[in-house]
Design an enzyme around this catalytic site. Structure first.
Site, PDB file in Angstrom:
ATOM      1  N   GLU A  63       0.822  -1.218   0.000  1.00 31.59           N
ATOM      2  CA  GLU A  63       0.000   0.000   0.000  1.00 31.59           C
ATOM      3  C   GLU A  63       0.858   1.270   0.000  1.00 31.59           C
ATOM      4  O   GLU A  63       0.517   2.275   0.641  1.00 31.59           O
ATOM      5  CB  GLU A  63      -1.034  -0.041   1.126  1.00 31.59           C
ATOM      6  CG  GLU A  63      -1.965  -1.234   0.917  1.00 31.59           C
ATOM      7  CD  GLU A  63      -3.265  -1.183   1.671  1.00 31.59           C
ATOM      8  OE1 GLU A  63      -3.708  -0.087   2.033  1.00 31.59           O
ATOM      9  OE2 GLU A  63      -3.836  -2.258   1.889  1.00 31.59           O
TER      10      GLU A  63
HETATM   11  N1  COS Z   1      -6.029  11.673  -3.992  1.00 31.81           N
HETATM   12  C1  COS Z   1      -6.565  12.100  -5.133  1.00 31.81           C
HETATM   13  N2  COS Z   1      -5.869  12.329  -6.261  1.00 31.81           N
HETATM   14  C2  COS Z   1      -4.554  12.073  -6.231  1.00 31.81           C
HETATM   15  C3  COS Z   1      -3.902  11.612  -5.060  1.00 31.81           C
HETATM   16  C4  COS Z   1      -4.699  11.405  -3.909  1.00 31.81           C
HETATM   17  N3  COS Z   1      -4.184  10.955  -2.763  1.00 31.81           N
HETATM   18  N4  COS Z   1      -2.588  11.461  -5.336  1.00 31.81           N
HETATM   19  C5  COS Z   1      -2.406  11.813  -6.618  1.00 31.81           C
HETATM   20  N5  COS Z   1      -3.606  12.181  -7.141  1.00 31.81           N
HETATM   21  C6  COS Z   1      -3.887  12.659  -8.505  1.00 31.81           C
HETATM   22  C7  COS Z   1      -3.136  13.943  -8.792  1.00 31.81           C
HETATM   23  O1  COS Z   1      -3.876  15.074  -8.361  1.00 31.81           O
HETATM   24  C8  COS Z   1      -3.017  13.896 -10.293  1.00 31.81           C
HETATM   25  O2  COS Z   1      -4.245  14.278 -10.899  1.00 31.81           O
HETATM   26  P1  COS Z   1      -4.348  15.566 -11.873  1.00 31.81           P
HETATM   27  O3  COS Z   1      -3.426  15.304 -13.018  1.00 31.81           O
HETATM   28  O4  COS Z   1      -5.780  15.621 -12.246  1.00 31.81           O
HETATM   29  O5  COS Z   1      -3.910  16.726 -11.054  1.00 31.81           O
HETATM   30  C9  COS Z   1      -2.876  12.409 -10.556  1.00 31.81           C
HETATM   31  O6  COS Z   1      -3.378  11.726  -9.448  1.00 31.81           O
HETATM   32  C10 COS Z   1      -1.425  12.001 -10.784  1.00 31.81           C
HETATM   33  O7  COS Z   1      -0.720  12.419  -9.648  1.00 31.81           O
HETATM   34  P2  COS Z   1       0.871  12.596  -9.644  1.00 31.81           P
HETATM   35  O8  COS Z   1       1.292  13.440 -10.801  1.00 31.81           O
HETATM   36  O9  COS Z   1       1.256  13.030  -8.286  1.00 31.81           O
HETATM   37  O10 COS Z   1       1.334  11.106  -9.953  1.00 31.81           O
HETATM   38  P3  COS Z   1       2.744  10.436  -9.834  1.00 31.81           P
HETATM   39  O11 COS Z   1       2.924   9.533 -10.973  1.00 31.81           O
HETATM   40  O12 COS Z   1       3.806  11.443  -9.538  1.00 31.81           O
HETATM   41  O13 COS Z   1       2.554   9.430  -8.559  1.00 31.81           O
HETATM   42  C11 COS Z   1       2.427   8.705  -6.338  1.00 31.81           C
HETATM   43  C12 COS Z   1       2.136   9.796  -7.344  1.00 31.81           C
HETATM   44  C13 COS Z   1       3.889   8.324  -6.293  1.00 31.81           C
HETATM   45  C14 COS Z   1       2.024   9.258  -4.986  1.00 31.81           C
HETATM   46  C15 COS Z   1       1.544   7.473  -6.688  1.00 31.81           C
HETATM   47  O14 COS Z   1       1.953   6.906  -7.912  1.00 31.81           O
HETATM   48  C16 COS Z   1       1.541   6.393  -5.639  1.00 31.81           C
HETATM   49  O15 COS Z   1       0.893   6.538  -4.596  1.00 31.81           O
HETATM   50  N6  COS Z   1       2.248   5.295  -5.888  1.00 31.81           N
HETATM   51  C17 COS Z   1       2.247   4.147  -5.014  1.00 31.81           C
HETATM   52  C18 COS Z   1       1.144   3.217  -5.364  1.00 31.81           C
HETATM   53  C19 COS Z   1       1.003   2.153  -4.346  1.00 31.81           C
HETATM   54  O16 COS Z   1       0.642   2.408  -3.212  1.00 31.81           O
HETATM   55  N7  COS Z   1       1.278   0.913  -4.765  1.00 31.81           N
HETATM   56  C20 COS Z   1       1.077  -0.210  -3.933  1.00 31.81           C
HETATM   57  C21 COS Z   1       0.033  -1.049  -4.568  1.00 31.81           C
HETATM   58  S1  COS Z   1      -1.301  -1.440  -3.611  1.00 31.81           S
HETATM   59  S2  COS Z   1      -0.625  -2.851  -2.432  1.00 31.81           S
END
Ligand code: COS
Length: 380
Positions: free
Chosen positions: A363
């Protein structure tokens, strides 16, 4: 933040504690050894309402708040993190996402069964090449007349073979990058949906982790969650809440190991006295207790933020980052306090140490939490 628990909170915490001691503790070592899923225990957890705690009663849930959920998660995780991960995925990643973003038909068809524990859910985001980099989804869902054609592979899926309903994240339009991602409800038994081999894991070995293959699976259009292109935000929002659950799991693992180490230090003797009387041990216990209390405050803060309608991306990420590190640190020290006995299975702490590691990975790894935290604090 008000840390005075209500009578209901205390009742739920105590019920979870009793359930863990009476139902999960017996056989926990053997299940870990054999990688055996706690099937009967999970069934009972469903009957007692632990699998749909926060779902509104209208859809068969307990209508409880996040504070109640984290209290129960902590107690279950003290004893059996393989059971608590089922609880966490079903509550936070599947039921919460469906209740918040699903339509009425989806809630009637899927949520009620999931909230009552009649069915179990799985959340499928990770892929061989898209774990932390969640936007790089290779699984595709191509829009056809009345359905999407789903193709791809998902990895490390909790409840992989025992789930009935799967929320699957897939790319529907590559050009649109994260805005071309959607979330779908896929049912076990749909043609072309295959469950891959079970993973052989370091910890949470009683949980059921598989890869999944989708070969031209026809997913009805009405199984898409939310508007077209909402899938990535759906995953991010759902994971934000999921991280509070995993933080509570990590806290429980740490607290479970600490309680065992404290009790052991009162009975084990060395150099003519109980080892708690040696400062080397007493100071370890002091450090363990302090970091557990700090983790508990962060977990409660995140849970309160969610219950109060505040943004909990930051507080949830901080809670997960800190609680999972605490789980690692405390379990390693709990093994040390137990000495040679800590290295053998019957004393439980070696299992808790192995279980702790996953909380820094799933997660969202600790490194991902630091991305979320640093972006959030630097934005202000
Ligand atoms: N809530 C709502 N929207 C979100 C958000 C959140 N918590 N986090 C990101 N977003 C949205 C952003 O606002 C953006 O949307 P817009 O383009 O409309 O503004 C979009 O998602 C992309 O966000 P961002 O550019 O920040 O994406 P990145 O590729 O930089 O990735 C992270 C962001 C690293 C935080 C994300 O990829 C992540 O959480 N990765 C881990 C995933 C994970 O937990 N994997 C485990 C699998 S489940 S066991």
């Amino acid at each position: 933040m008000d840390f005075n628990l209500t009578e209901e909170h205390i009742m739920i915490r105590d019920a979870a504690r009793d359930f863990a001691k009476n139902e999960l503790l017996p056989g926990v070592i053997e299940r870990d050894e054999k990688q055996e899923f706690p099937k009967e225990q999970i069934k009972k957890m469903g009957e007692l309402g632990f699998l749909g705690m926060m779902v509104s009663p209208e859809y068969g849930g307990g209508g409880m708040d996040t504070v109640a959920y984290v209290l129960a998660m902590e107690e279950i995780s003290k004893i059996d993190a393989s059971a608590s991960v089922v609880m966490s995925v079903n509550n936070s990643l599947v039921c919460w996402g469906l209740e918040k973003f699903g339509n009425e038909e989806q809630k009637q068809k899927y949520l009620i069964k999931l909230a009552t524990g009649e069915s179990i859910g799985a959340f499928c985001l990770s892929e061989p090449e898209a774990g932390s980099d969640a936007t790089s989804q290779r699984t595709t869902a191509i829009e056809k007349d009345d359905h999407y054609l789903l193709n791809g592979t998902k990895n490390w899926i909790t409840n992989g073979s025992i789930a009935d309903f799967y929320i699957v994240i897939a790319q529907t339009d590559k050009e649109k990058k994260h805005k071309g991602i959607n979330a779908f409800i896929v049912e076990k038994g749909m043609e072309g949906f295959e469950i891959g081999p079970k993973e052989q894991k370091l910890g949470i070995r009683g949980s059921d982790t598989h890869s999944l293959n989708f070969n031209d699976v026809k997913v009805p259009k009405e199984n898409r969650i939310g508007e077209d292109g909402f899938g990535f935000k759906f995953a991010m929002k759902t994971l934000s809440g999921g991280r509070i659950g995993i933080a509570a799991q990590a806290l429980g693992i740490a607290a479970g190991a600490y309680e065992l180490a404290k009790e052991y230090s009162k009975v084990r003797k060395a150099f003519g006295t109980e080892i708690m009387n040696h400062q080397a041990i007493a100071f370890k216990l002091a450090d363990m207790h302090t970091s557990i209390e700090a983790a508990r405050h962060l977990v409660m803060k995140a849970a309160c933020d969610k219950d109060n309608g505040e943004n909990y991306d930051l507080s949830g990420a901080m809670a997960k980052l800190f609680a999972s590190k605490t789980a690692m640190d405390v379990t390693v020290e709990a093994v040390q306090v137990h000495g040679g006995n800590g290295y053998v299975k019957e004393y439980h702490v070696e299992r808790l140490m192995r279980d702790a590691k996953i909380t820094q990975i799933y997660e969202g790894t600790s490194e991902i939490q630091k991305i979320v935290i640093s972006r959030s604090i630097l934005r202000d």
